[in-house]
Design a protein around this motif. Structure first.
Motif, short mmCIF file in Angstrom:
data_model
loop_
_atom_site.label_atom_id
_atom_site.label_comp_id
_atom_site.label_asym_id
_atom_site.label_seq_id
_atom_site.Cartn_x
_atom_site.Cartn_y
_atom_site.Cartn_z
N MET A 1 0.84 -1.16 0.00
CA MET A 1 0.00 0.00 0.00
C MET A 1 0.89 1.22 0.00
O MET A 1 1.79 1.34 0.80
N THR A 2 0.65 2.16 -0.86
CA THR A 2 1.39 3.41 -0.92
C THR A 2 0.89 4.34 0.17
O THR A 2 -0.30 4.47 0.37
N ARG A 3 1.81 4.95 0.88
CA ARG A 3 1.41 5.90 1.91
C ARG A 3 0.98 7.20 1.26
O ARG A 3 1.65 7.72 0.40
N LEU A 4 -0.15 7.70 1.68
CA LEU A 4 -0.68 8.96 1.20
C LEU A 4 -0.72 9.94 2.35
O LEU A 4 -0.72 9.54 3.51
N SER A 5 -0.79 11.23 2.05
CA SER A 5 -0.88 12.20 3.13
C SER A 5 -2.15 11.89 3.92
O SER A 5 -3.18 11.58 3.37
N GLY A 6 -2.04 11.96 5.22
CA GLY A 6 -3.16 11.62 6.08
C GLY A 6 -3.11 10.21 6.60
O GLY A 6 -3.84 9.86 7.51
N ASP A 7 -2.26 9.35 6.05
CA ASP A 7 -2.10 8.00 6.59
C ASP A 7 -1.42 8.11 7.95
O ASP A 7 -0.47 8.85 8.11
N ASN A 8 -1.89 7.34 8.89
CA ASN A 8 -1.33 7.38 10.24
C ASN A 8 -0.52 6.14 10.52
O ASN A 8 -0.63 5.54 11.56
N ASP A 9 0.32 5.74 9.61
CA ASP A 9 1.15 4.56 9.79
C ASP A 9 2.56 5.01 10.11
O ASP A 9 3.29 5.46 9.25
N CYS B 1 -10.05 -7.82 -5.25
CA CYS B 1 -9.57 -8.78 -6.27
C CYS B 1 -8.06 -9.01 -6.23
O CYS B 1 -7.56 -9.91 -6.88
N GLY B 2 -7.32 -8.17 -5.51
CA GLY B 2 -5.87 -8.35 -5.41
C GLY B 2 -5.06 -7.67 -6.50
O GLY B 2 -3.85 -7.81 -6.55
N ALA B 3 -5.71 -6.91 -7.39
CA ALA B 3 -4.98 -6.18 -8.44
C ALA B 3 -4.01 -5.21 -7.77
O ALA B 3 -4.25 -4.74 -6.66
N THR B 4 -2.90 -4.92 -8.44
CA THR B 4 -1.90 -4.02 -7.86
C THR B 4 -1.63 -2.83 -8.78
O THR B 4 -1.84 -2.90 -9.99
N ALA B 5 -1.16 -1.76 -8.17
CA ALA B 5 -0.74 -0.56 -8.90
C ALA B 5 0.41 0.05 -8.13
O ALA B 5 0.40 0.09 -6.90
N GLU B 6 1.43 0.50 -8.83
CA GLU B 6 2.61 1.08 -8.18
C GLU B 6 2.33 2.46 -7.60
O GLU B 6 2.94 2.86 -6.62
N VAL B 7 1.45 3.22 -8.22
CA VAL B 7 1.10 4.56 -7.76
C VAL B 7 -0.42 4.67 -7.72
O VAL B 7 -1.11 3.92 -8.42
N PRO B 8 -0.98 5.58 -6.92
CA PRO B 8 -2.44 5.75 -6.89
C PRO B 8 -2.99 6.01 -8.29
O PRO B 8 -2.42 6.77 -9.06
N GLN B 9 -4.07 5.36 -8.63
CA GLN B 9 -4.70 5.48 -9.93
C GLN B 9 -5.95 6.34 -9.82
O GLN B 9 -6.63 6.31 -8.79
N PRO B 10 -6.31 7.09 -10.86
CA PRO B 10 -7.45 8.00 -10.77
C PRO B 10 -8.79 7.31 -10.50
O PRO B 10 -9.66 7.91 -9.91
N LEU B 11 -8.97 6.07 -10.92
CA LEU B 11 -10.25 5.41 -10.75
C LEU B 11 -10.31 4.52 -9.51
O LEU B 11 -11.35 3.94 -9.21
N TRP B 12 -9.22 4.40 -8.78
CA TRP B 12 -9.22 3.59 -7.57
C TRP B 12 -9.93 4.35 -6.45
O TRP B 12 -9.90 5.57 -6.38
N LEU B 13 -10.59 3.61 -5.56
CA LEU B 13 -11.25 4.20 -4.40
C LEU B 13 -10.51 3.83 -3.13
O LEU B 13 -9.90 2.77 -3.05
N GLY C 1 10.55 2.35 1.36
CA GLY C 1 9.92 3.03 0.24
C GLY C 1 8.47 2.62 0.10
O GLY C 1 7.98 1.75 0.81
N PRO C 2 7.77 3.25 -0.82
CA PRO C 2 6.34 2.98 -0.96
C PRO C 2 6.06 1.56 -1.46
O PRO C 2 6.80 1.03 -2.29
N GLN C 3 5.02 0.98 -0.93
CA GLN C 3 4.58 -0.34 -1.36
C GLN C 3 3.47 -0.15 -2.39
O GLN C 3 2.77 0.86 -2.37
N PRO C 4 3.28 -1.10 -3.30
CA PRO C 4 2.21 -0.95 -4.29
C PRO C 4 0.84 -1.02 -3.62
O PRO C 4 0.67 -1.65 -2.58
N LEU C 5 -0.12 -0.34 -4.24
CA LEU C 5 -1.51 -0.46 -3.80
C LEU C 5 -2.01 -1.84 -4.18
O LEU C 5 -1.69 -2.36 -5.25
#
Length: 69
Positions: free
Chosen positions: A1-9, A25-37, A16-20
């Motif tokens: 999971m990529t850390r975003l501002s506001g994450d309290n981890d 379904c387990g799909a992955t993305a290296e950076v936040p994607q516009p259609l992901w929730l 370094g950042p982990q993929p989302l």
């Protein structure tokens, strides 16, 4: 999971950042994607890919207070 501002981890990981990873379904993305929730559930962030978000939009909206629609 990529850390975003506001994450309290504060795990202190310098690896370094982990993929989302889609919580459904387990799909992955290296950076936040516009259609992901992102959903905050029990104090943790859960990410959903665009396909899962579209398939489950009614269920997602059904959990919102009426003031959100």
């Amino acid at each position: 999971m990529t850390r975003l501002s506001g994450d309290n981890d504060d795990s202190g990981s310098a690896a370094g950042p982990q993929p989302l990873v889609c919580a459904r379904c387990g799909a992955t993305a290296e950076v936040p994607q516009p259609l992901w929730l992102c959903s905050m559930e029990n104090g943790r962030r859960h990410y959903f890919c665009g396909a899962c978000a579209r398939e489950n939009l009614r269920a997602i909206e059904g959990r919102l207070d009426s003031s959100w629609w």
